[in-house]
Design an enzyme around this catalytic site. Structure first.
Site: not given
Ligand SMILES: [Mg+2]
Length: 182
Positions: A18, A20
């Site tokens: 992932d 962010d």
């Molecule tokens: Mg995230």
């Protein structure tokens, strides 16, 4: 799947990351809309260098509804990723491909995690991907659900609410990379 063992990782394994909250600081109630707003979490560049030596493939899977909501353009997003990739490769890391879903949460049909759409696109691009020899590292429940549905090992990092279903928990990506770089 059987044994969820991070010590088995070798060049046949794929890492799904992932973005962010894992690679960069997540702005509160906002989106990273420009390269200036993209700030690496401490230790991430060092982590990616370690992970580069472990995994055959390293991919990013990221929901970016800021584009779908008109908060930024796809050009802005590409500019952010260009800067991110430059900094990663300058420090000895590697990202083989970035998958982004710019659909908004409320659209009935969307490619956002936990939907497996980005995982299947990746598998189509890299047929050697074996989801049972893959690790998903994310900070939120949708990441863990995504990895779990695909049959990956799931790892939660960061300071979001703990998702107890995750196979492993680490404070940050650096702790995860040091754990597998035994
Ligand atoms: Mg995230």
């Amino acid at each position: 799947m059987g044994n969820k063992n991070l010590k088995d990782i070798d060049q046949f394994w794929t890492l799904f990351l992932d973005r962010d909250g894992v690679l960069n600081e997540r702005p509160v109630n906002d989106y990273v809309k420009s390269p200036e707003e993209f700030v690496f979490i401490p230790g991430v560049l060092e982590s990616l260098k370690l992970l580069n030596e472990k995994f055959g493939l390293i991919l990013i899977v990221t929901n970016q509804q800021g584009v779908g909501l008109g908060k930024m353009t796809i050009g802005d997003l590409n500019g952010i990723h260009q800067k991110m990739l430059e900094m990663i490769s300058m420090s000895g890391g590697r990202i083989d491909k970035i998958y982004t879903c710019t659909d908004i949460k409320t659209s009935e049909q969307n490619c956002r995690k936990p939907n497996l759409s980005m995982a299947f696109t990746a598998k189509n691009d890299f047929p050697s991907i074996d989801f049972s020899r893959s690790v998903m590292v994310g900070d939120t429940e949708s990441d863990i659900t995504f990895g779990e549905k695909a049959g990956m090992i799931t790892v939660q990092v960061g300071d979001e609410a703990p998702v107890l279903r995750a196979n492993f928990h680490f404070p940050c990506l650096l702790n995860f990379s040091e754990y597998i770089d035994y």
